[in-house]
Motif scaffolding. Structure first.
Motif, PDB file in Angstrom:
ATOM      1  N   GLY A   1      -3.047  14.303   1.310  1.00 38.87           N
ATOM      2  CA  GLY A   1      -3.650  13.114   1.937  1.00 38.87           C
ATOM      3  C   GLY A   1      -2.757  11.893   1.782  1.00 38.87           C
ATOM      4  N   LEU A   2      -2.153  11.760   0.590  1.00 40.07           N
ATOM      5  CA  LEU A   2      -1.233  10.636   0.363  1.00 40.07           C
ATOM      6  C   LEU A   2      -0.045  10.705   1.306  1.00 40.07           C
ATOM      7  CD1 LEU A   2      -1.177  10.371  -3.550  1.00 40.07           C
ATOM      8  CD2 LEU A   2      -2.109   8.697  -1.925  1.00 40.07           C
ATOM      9  N   GLN A   3       0.451  11.941   1.521  1.00 40.04           N
ATOM     10  CA  GLN A   3       1.601  12.109   2.408  1.00 40.04           C
ATOM     11  C   GLN A   3       1.247  11.682   3.832  1.00 40.04           C
ATOM     12  OE1 GLN A   3       4.769  13.086   1.442  1.00 40.04           O
ATOM     13  NE2 GLN A   3       5.250  12.373   3.509  1.00 40.04           N
ATOM     14  N   HIS A   4       0.076  12.094   4.289  1.00 42.55           N
ATOM     15  CA  HIS A   4      -0.371  11.708   5.634  1.00 42.55           C
ATOM     16  C   HIS A   4      -0.550  10.186   5.742  1.00 42.55           C
ATOM     17  CE1 HIS A   4      -0.655  15.709   7.147  1.00 42.55           C
ATOM     18  NE2 HIS A   4      -1.670  16.091   6.344  1.00 42.55           N
ATOM     19  N   GLU A   5      -1.100   9.613   4.666  1.00 42.47           N
ATOM     20  CA  GLU A   5      -1.319   8.160   4.689  1.00 42.47           C
ATOM     21  C   GLU A   5       0.015   7.412   4.715  1.00 42.47           C
ATOM     22  OE1 GLU A   5      -3.111   4.929   1.642  1.00 42.47           O
ATOM     23  OE2 GLU A   5      -4.578   6.403   2.380  1.00 42.47           O
ATOM     24  N   LEU A   6       1.004   7.920   3.969  1.00 45.33           N
ATOM     25  CA  LEU A   6       2.326   7.291   3.987  1.00 45.33           C
ATOM     26  C   LEU A   6       2.934   7.337   5.382  1.00 45.33           C
ATOM     27  CD1 LEU A   6       3.840   8.533   0.600  1.00 45.33           C
ATOM     28  CD2 LEU A   6       3.457   6.147   1.286  1.00 45.33           C
TER      29      LEU A   6
ATOM     30  N   SER B   1      -4.970  16.522  -7.049  1.00 44.73           N
ATOM     31  CA  SER B   1      -4.966  17.858  -6.462  1.00 44.73           C
ATOM     32  C   SER B   1      -3.972  17.924  -5.310  1.00 44.73           C
ATOM     33  CB  SER B   1      -6.375  18.200  -5.961  1.00 44.73           C
ATOM     34  OG  SER B   1      -6.733  17.316  -4.896  1.00 44.73           O
ATOM     35  N   ALA B   2      -3.715  19.161  -4.887  1.00 44.70           N
ATOM     36  CA  ALA B   2      -2.809  19.359  -3.754  1.00 44.70           C
ATOM     37  C   ALA B   2      -3.353  18.668  -2.509  1.00 44.70           C
ATOM     38  CB  ALA B   2      -2.605  20.846  -3.502  1.00 44.70           C
TER      39      ALA B   2
ATOM     40  N   ARG C   1       0.843  -1.216   0.000  1.00 47.50           N
ATOM     41  CA  ARG C   1       0.000   0.000   0.000  1.00 47.50           C
ATOM     42  C   ARG C   1       0.870   1.255   0.000  1.00 47.50           C
ATOM     43  NH1 ARG C   1      -5.162   1.298   1.872  1.00 47.50           N
ATOM     44  NH2 ARG C   1      -5.566   3.490   1.303  1.00 47.50           N
ATOM     45  N   ALA C   2       1.926   1.243   0.813  1.00 47.92           N
ATOM     46  CA  ALA C   2       2.824   2.398   0.871  1.00 47.92           C
ATOM     47  C   ALA C   2       3.527   2.604  -0.463  1.00 47.92           C
ATOM     48  CB  ALA C   2       3.843   2.202   1.991  1.00 47.92           C
ATOM     49  N   ALA C   3       3.904   1.509  -1.133  1.00 45.43           N
ATOM     50  CA  ALA C   3       4.586   1.616  -2.433  1.00 45.43           C
ATOM     51  C   ALA C   3       3.660   2.239  -3.467  1.00 45.43           C
ATOM     52  CB  ALA C   3       5.054   0.234  -2.889  1.00 45.43           C
ATOM     53  N   ARG C   4       2.398   1.843  -3.470  1.00 47.54           N
ATOM     54  CA  ARG C   4       1.448   2.420  -4.423  1.00 47.54           C
ATOM     55  C   ARG C   4       1.229   3.915  -4.154  1.00 47.54           C
ATOM     56  NH1 ARG C   4      -1.260  -2.514  -3.369  1.00 47.54           N
ATOM     57  NH2 ARG C   4      -2.695  -1.427  -1.944  1.00 47.54           N
ATOM     58  N   ASP C   5       1.089   4.214  -2.856  1.00 46.27           N
ATOM     59  CA  ASP C   5       0.898   5.627  -2.501  1.00 46.27           C
ATOM     60  C   ASP C   5       2.119   6.461  -2.891  1.00 46.27           C
ATOM     61  OD1 ASP C   5      -1.560   4.979  -1.521  1.00 46.27           O
ATOM     62  OD2 ASP C   5      -1.074   5.234   0.600  1.00 46.27           O
ATOM     63  N   GLN C   6       3.299   5.865  -2.689  1.00 46.34           N
ATOM     64  CA  GLN C   6       4.517   6.601  -3.009  1.00 46.34           C
ATOM     65  C   GLN C   6       4.617   6.847  -4.516  1.00 46.34           C
ATOM     66  OE1 GLN C   6       6.818   7.761  -0.590  1.00 46.34           O
ATOM     67  NE2 GLN C   6       7.412   8.990  -2.368  1.00 46.34           N
ATOM     68  N   GLN C   7       4.210   5.865  -5.291  1.00 53.32           N
ATOM     69  CA  GLN C   7       4.221   6.039  -6.747  1.00 53.32           C
ATOM     70  C   GLN C   7       3.278   7.174  -7.169  1.00 53.32           C
ATOM     71  OE1 GLN C   7       3.214   2.217  -8.336  1.00 53.32           O
ATOM     72  NE2 GLN C   7       5.319   1.407  -8.166  1.00 53.32           N
ATOM     73  N   ARG C   8       2.107   7.174  -6.581  1.00 55.09           N
ATOM     74  CA  ARG C   8       1.140   8.224  -6.900  1.00 55.09           C
ATOM     75  C   ARG C   8       1.659   9.600  -6.478  1.00 55.09           C
ATOM     76  NH1 ARG C   8      -4.310   6.590  -4.177  1.00 55.09           N
ATOM     77  NH2 ARG C   8      -4.931   8.618  -5.092  1.00 55.09           N
ATOM     78  N   LEU C   9       2.315   9.593  -5.289  1.00 54.08           N
ATOM     79  CA  LEU C   9       2.850  10.863  -4.803  1.00 54.08           C
ATOM     80  C   LEU C   9       3.990  11.336  -5.691  1.00 54.08           C
ATOM     81  CD1 LEU C   9       2.659  12.999  -2.546  1.00 54.08           C
ATOM     82  CD2 LEU C   9       4.345  11.647  -1.259  1.00 54.08           C
ATOM     83  N   ASP C  10       4.844  10.426  -6.094  1.00 56.73           N
ATOM     84  CA  ASP C  10       5.977  10.790  -6.965  1.00 56.73           C
ATOM     85  C   ASP C  10       5.498  11.257  -8.333  1.00 56.73           C
ATOM     86  OD1 ASP C  10       7.659  10.084  -4.913  1.00 56.73           O
ATOM     87  OD2 ASP C  10       8.167   8.096  -5.723  1.00 56.73           O
ATOM     88  N   ALA C  11       4.383  10.662  -8.778  1.00 59.12           N
ATOM     89  CA  ALA C  11       3.851  11.053 -10.090  1.00 59.12           C
ATOM     90  C   ALA C  11       3.231  12.442 -10.034  1.00 59.12           C
ATOM     91  CB  ALA C  11       2.819  10.038 -10.560  1.00 59.12           C
ATOM     92  N   GLY C  12       2.830  12.882  -8.847  1.00 58.91           N
ATOM     93  CA  GLY C  12       2.269  14.219  -8.668  1.00 58.91           C
ATOM     94  C   GLY C  12       0.913  14.400  -9.269  1.00 58.91           C
ATOM     95  N   THR C  13       0.224  13.286  -9.553  1.00 51.75           N
ATOM     96  CA  THR C  13      -1.123  13.388 -10.130  1.00 51.75           C
ATOM     97  C   THR C  13      -2.127  13.649  -9.022  1.00 51.75           C
ATOM     98  OG1 THR C  13      -1.348  10.986  -9.941  1.00 51.75           O
ATOM     99  CG2 THR C  13      -0.552  11.850 -12.034  1.00 51.75           C
TER     100      THR C  13
END
Length: 245
Positions: free
Chosen positions: A98-103, A92-93, A78-90
């Motif tokens: 939210g992804l950062q908090h979840e990580l 809204s802010a 789950r963290a890897a998927r979130d990190q990918q999404r966060l790195d992709a920057g897709t």
């Protein structure tokens, strides 16, 4: 009852062999190895139960480890998927925040799960050590039991061979005696433990009591081939040169 002095003397030989047979039977029953074997056979089920118990505990804990590993891996994925999404920057802010908090939450959760996994793994190691110890104890116990049985069987075979030889000598004596005399001997042996005894120094060799003057006179007056008995214990009394008549 009549029997020649020679046949009566053979009763003492028969009694001696019967005493030897009884001693051999006692030795067979009292082999020291048998005492240990009986005790150890009683211990064996408990040792086997320890092996089963510790093995079951190891299996249960290994399943706990597998479950803990799966939980940790699930968080990592789950963290890897979130990190990918966060790195992709897709997104809204707000989504990225939210992804950062979840990580961060996942990282804390992963730490807790890894600690739990480590604790269970330590318990597995302890359980495995207990299982090895239980298995060693059982196997050493079984090996010692096998050794004791071998020693017992060897001794028992020796006693059995000796008994067979003595029994053969007994059969030879019985074959020389009359059925009536043997029947009386066996009847008294069943009642008193010995069927015949020598008369020595005016004493019955069976009950060890000194005969009174009347009984001694009766025996002294009896014919040589007359079978006489102790008035106290009932055993066949065999007159000897040391009877004191």
């Amino acid at each position: 009852m009549k029997a020649s002095p020679q046949m009566q003397s053979r009763l003492l030989e028969l009694q001696e062999l019967d005493t030897t047979l009884a001693q051999l039977d006692h030795r067979m029953r009292s082999l020291p190895e048998q005492v240990d074997i009986t005790r150890m056979e009683g211990e064996a089920p408990g040792l086997e139960a320890d092996v089963v118990r510790t093995g079951t505990e190891v299996g249960d804990l290994e399943r706990e480890v597998a479950k803990a590993e799966a939980a940790v891996q699930q968080v990592r994925d789950r963290a890897a998927r979130d990190q990918q999404r966060l790195d992709a920057g897709t997104g809204s802010a707000k989504d990225l925040q939210g992804l950062q908090h979840e990580l961060e939450s996942l990282a804390r959760r992963q730490g807790v799960l890894e600690d739990e996994e480590l604790e269970v793994m330590e318990r597995v190691e302890q359980a495995q050590a207990a299982e090895r110890s239980a298995t060693t104890a059982r196997d050493e116990h079984a090996a010692r039991l096998t050794e004791l049985r071998a020693v017992r069987d060897e001794k028992a075979a020796g006693i059995a061979a000796e008994r067979e030889q003595v029994a053969a000598g007994r059969e030879a004596i019985v074959a020389d005696l009359s059925d009536e005399l043997v029947a009386l001997y066996e009847r008294m042996r069943a009642q008193t433990g010995s069927g015949a005894a020598p008369l020595q120094q005016r004493r019955c060799g069976g009950c060890r009591l000194e005969l009174n003057a009347v009984d001694l006179g009766r025996i002294a007056a009896a014919a040589e081939d007359e079978v006489v008995r102790c008035e106290e214990c009932g055993r066949i009394l065999v007159r000897t040169a040391e009877s004191g008549l």
